[in-house]
Design a protein around this motif. Structure first.
Motif, PDB file in Angstrom:
ATOM      1  N   VAL A  33       1.064  -1.030   0.091  1.00  0.00           N
ATOM      2  CA  VAL A  33      -0.577  -0.021  -0.095  1.00  0.00           C
ATOM      3  C   VAL A  33       0.895   1.084  -0.013  1.00  0.00           C
ATOM      4  O   VAL A  33       1.891   0.905   0.576  1.00  0.00           O
ATOM      5  N   ASP A  34       0.708   2.317  -0.551  1.00  0.00           N
ATOM      6  CA  ASP A  34       0.966   3.794  -0.665  1.00  0.00           C
ATOM      7  C   ASP A  34       1.167   4.228   0.372  1.00  0.00           C
ATOM      8  O   ASP A  34       1.883   5.149   1.255  1.00  0.00           O
ATOM      9  N   SER A  35      -0.407   4.457   1.469  1.00  0.00           N
ATOM     10  CA  SER A  35      -0.598   5.062   2.562  1.00  0.00           C
ATOM     11  C   SER A  35      -0.807   3.429   3.793  1.00  0.00           C
ATOM     12  O   SER A  35      -2.774   3.561   2.931  1.00  0.00           O
ATOM     13  N   PRO A  36      -0.834   3.748   4.520  1.00  0.00           N
ATOM     14  CA  PRO A  36      -1.425   3.039   5.223  1.00  0.00           C
ATOM     15  C   PRO A  36      -2.727   3.301   6.154  1.00  0.00           C
ATOM     16  O   PRO A  36      -4.251   2.339   6.622  1.00  0.00           O
ATOM     17  N   LEU A  37      -2.676   5.019   6.055  1.00  0.00           N
ATOM     18  CA  LEU A  37      -3.646   5.314   6.501  1.00  0.00           C
ATOM     19  C   LEU A  37      -4.957   5.305   5.073  1.00  0.00           C
ATOM     20  O   LEU A  37      -6.120   4.888   5.851  1.00  0.00           O
ATOM     21  N   VAL A  38      -4.630   4.977   4.476  1.00  0.00           N
ATOM     22  CA  VAL A  38      -5.451   5.686   3.267  1.00  0.00           C
ATOM     23  C   VAL A  38      -6.261   4.170   3.154  1.00  0.00           C
ATOM     24  O   VAL A  38      -7.408   3.390   3.451  1.00  0.00           O
ATOM     25  N   ALA A  39      -4.980   2.916   3.492  1.00  0.00           N
ATOM     26  CA  ALA A  39      -5.710   1.473   3.449  1.00  0.00           C
ATOM     27  C   ALA A  39      -6.550   1.516   4.764  1.00  0.00           C
ATOM     28  O   ALA A  39      -7.540   0.579   4.443  1.00  0.00           O
ATOM     29  N   LEU A  40      -6.212   2.287   5.547  1.00  0.00           N
ATOM     30  CA  LEU A  40      -7.558   1.664   7.461  1.00  0.00           C
ATOM     31  C   LEU A  40      -8.498   2.341   7.039  1.00  0.00           C
ATOM     32  O   LEU A  40      -9.341   1.959   7.603  1.00  0.00           O
ATOM     33  N   SER A  41      -8.436   3.700   6.117  1.00  0.00           N
ATOM     34  CA  SER A  41     -10.365   3.943   5.976  1.00  0.00           C
ATOM     35  C   SER A  41     -10.903   3.484   4.959  1.00  0.00           C
ATOM     36  O   SER A  41     -11.847   3.398   5.429  1.00  0.00           O
ATOM     37  N   ALA A  42      -9.639   2.723   4.185  1.00  0.00           N
ATOM     38  CA  ALA A  42     -10.320   1.430   3.147  1.00  0.00           C
ATOM     39  C   ALA A  42     -11.309   0.420   3.926  1.00  0.00           C
ATOM     40  O   ALA A  42     -12.391   0.007   3.597  1.00  0.00           O
ATOM     41  N   SER A  46     -14.901   0.274   4.099  1.00  0.00           N
ATOM     42  CA  SER A  46     -15.744  -1.269   4.095  1.00  0.00           C
ATOM     43  C   SER A  46     -16.708  -1.935   4.824  1.00  0.00           C
ATOM     44  O   SER A  46     -17.737  -2.233   5.109  1.00  0.00           O
ATOM     45  N   LEU A  47     -15.196  -1.855   6.799  1.00  0.00           N
ATOM     46  CA  LEU A  47     -16.118  -2.474   6.931  1.00  0.00           C
ATOM     47  C   LEU A  47     -18.006  -2.318   7.961  1.00  0.00           C
ATOM     48  O   LEU A  47     -18.695  -2.750   7.696  1.00  0.00           O
ATOM     49  N   LEU A  48     -17.606  -0.500   7.738  1.00  0.00           N
ATOM     50  CA  LEU A  48     -18.978  -0.134   8.585  1.00  0.00           C
ATOM     51  C   LEU A  48     -19.758  -0.609   8.031  1.00  0.00           C
ATOM     52  O   LEU A  48     -20.727  -0.129   8.302  1.00  0.00           O
ATOM     53  N   GLY A  49     -19.639  -0.103   5.627  1.00  0.00           N
ATOM     54  CA  GLY A  49     -20.539  -0.005   5.558  1.00  0.00           C
ATOM     55  C   GLY A  49     -21.460  -1.707   5.454  1.00  0.00           C
ATOM     56  O   GLY A  49     -22.604  -1.702   5.007  1.00  0.00           O
ATOM     57  N   LEU A  51     -21.286  -3.691   7.705  1.00  0.00           N
ATOM     58  CA  LEU A  51     -22.426  -3.854   9.390  1.00  0.00           C
ATOM     59  C   LEU A  51     -23.708  -2.808   8.964  1.00  0.00           C
ATOM     60  O   LEU A  51     -24.477  -3.674   9.343  1.00  0.00           O
ATOM     61  N   GLN A  52     -23.280  -1.982   8.278  1.00  0.00           N
ATOM     62  CA  GLN A  52     -24.970  -0.965   7.938  1.00  0.00           C
ATOM     63  C   GLN A  52     -26.014  -1.730   6.976  1.00  0.00           C
ATOM     64  O   GLN A  52     -26.694  -2.170   7.411  1.00  0.00           O
ATOM     65  N   LEU A  53     -25.369  -2.127   6.181  1.00  0.00           N
ATOM     66  CA  LEU A  53     -25.270  -3.078   4.854  1.00  0.00           C
ATOM     67  C   LEU A  53     -26.748  -4.410   5.871  1.00  0.00           C
ATOM     68  O   LEU A  53     -28.127  -4.983   5.791  1.00  0.00           O
ATOM     69  N   LYS A  54     -25.767  -5.264   6.636  1.00  0.00           N
ATOM     70  CA  LYS A  54     -26.365  -6.592   7.718  1.00  0.00           C
ATOM     71  C   LYS A  54     -27.162  -6.390   8.169  1.00  0.00           C
ATOM     72  O   LYS A  54     -28.369  -6.713   8.712  1.00  0.00           O
ATOM     73  N   SER A  55     -27.614  -5.124   9.251  1.00  0.00           N
ATOM     74  CA  SER A  55     -27.919  -4.705   9.297  1.00  0.00           C
ATOM     75  C   SER A  55     -29.449  -4.134   8.917  1.00  0.00           C
ATOM     76  O   SER A  55     -30.574  -4.787   9.860  1.00  0.00           O
ATOM     77  N   SER A  56     -29.297  -3.437   8.035  1.00  0.00           N
ATOM     78  CA  SER A  56     -30.275  -2.708   7.265  1.00  0.00           C
ATOM     79  C   SER A  56     -31.449  -3.954   7.079  1.00  0.00           C
ATOM     80  O   SER A  56     -32.946  -4.120   6.961  1.00  0.00           O
ATOM     81  N   ALA A  57     -30.679  -5.126   5.985  1.00  0.00           N
ATOM     82  CA  ALA A  57     -31.202  -6.315   5.490  1.00  0.00           C
ATOM     83  C   ALA A  57     -31.924  -7.054   6.730  1.00  0.00           C
ATOM     84  O   ALA A  57     -32.962  -7.882   6.377  1.00  0.00           O
ATOM     85  N   LYS A  58     -31.268  -6.917   7.956  1.00  0.00           N
ATOM     86  CA  LYS A  58     -31.880  -8.473   8.813  1.00  0.00           C
ATOM     87  C   LYS A  58     -33.376  -7.543   9.461  1.00  0.00           C
ATOM     88  O   LYS A  58     -34.621  -7.707   9.269  1.00  0.00           O
ATOM     89  N   SER A  59     -33.644  -5.780   9.664  1.00  0.00           N
ATOM     90  CA  SER A  59     -34.196  -5.149   9.389  1.00  0.00           C
ATOM     91  C   SER A  59     -35.487  -5.173   8.832  1.00  0.00           C
ATOM     92  O   SER A  59     -36.743  -5.733   8.524  1.00  0.00           O
ATOM     93  N   GLU A  60     -35.313  -5.373   7.022  1.00  0.00           N
ATOM     94  CA  GLU A  60     -36.029  -5.157   5.855  1.00  0.00           C
ATOM     95  C   GLU A  60     -36.743  -6.796   5.755  1.00  0.00           C
ATOM     96  O   GLU A  60     -37.526  -7.224   5.419  1.00  0.00           O
ATOM     97  N   GLN A  61     -35.348  -7.355   6.255  1.00  0.00           N
ATOM     98  CA  GLN A  61     -35.836  -9.300   5.589  1.00  0.00           C
ATOM     99  C   GLN A  61     -35.431  -9.822   6.362  1.00  0.00           C
ATOM    100  O   GLN A  61     -34.227  -9.886   6.724  1.00  0.00           O
ATOM    101  N   SER A  62     -36.227 -10.586   7.684  1.00  0.00           N
ATOM    102  CA  SER A  62     -35.972 -11.573   8.114  1.00  0.00           C
ATOM    103  C   SER A  62     -35.930 -12.958   7.495  1.00  0.00           C
ATOM    104  O   SER A  62     -36.331 -14.176   8.275  1.00  0.00           O
ATOM    105  N   GLY A  63     -36.199 -13.296   6.121  1.00  0.00           N
ATOM    106  CA  GLY A  63     -36.180 -14.256   5.897  1.00  0.00           C
ATOM    107  C   GLY A  63     -35.447 -15.670   5.325  1.00  0.00           C
ATOM    108  O   GLY A  63     -34.398 -14.661   5.717  1.00  0.00           O
ATOM    109  N   PRO A  64     -35.380 -16.730   4.994  1.00  0.00           N
ATOM    110  CA  PRO A  64     -34.507 -17.858   4.933  1.00  0.00           C
ATOM    111  C   PRO A  64     -33.671 -17.319   3.967  1.00  0.00           C
ATOM    112  O   PRO A  64     -33.798 -16.043   2.752  1.00  0.00           O
TER     113      PRO A  64
END
Length: 71
Positions: A33-42, A46-49, A51-64
């Motif tokens: 990586v050229d910049s460890p801080l940029v890699a940390l941000s990426a 990505s992890l926060l995104g 987690l948000q997707l998983k959280s919203s998917a559980k609230s919208e759809q709890s099917g199989p």
């Protein structure tokens, strides 16, 4: 999930450890990586995104198949 983005670069929690691991991986040649801080941000953003997707998917759809789609 509150306050996620500012916590990525906080001086406490998992941010400093993740940055240390990125720097070690970069120094050892495991990846480059050229910049460890940029890699940390990426990685943190990505992890926060995901987690948000998983959280919203559980609230919208709890099917199989919900968990399999997020895996």
């Amino acid at each position: 999930m509150t306050g996620g983005l500012p916590r990525i670069h906080a001086d406490f929690g998992l941010g400093p450890r993740a940055l240390r691991d990125i720097e070690k991986g970069n120094a050892s040649g495991r990846f480059q990586v050229d910049s460890p801080l940029v890699a940390l941000s990426a990685v943190g953003g990505s992890l926060l995104g995901l987690l948000q997707l998983k959280s919203s998917a559980k609230s919208e759809q709890s099917g199989p198949g919900t968990d399999e789609e997020m895996a």
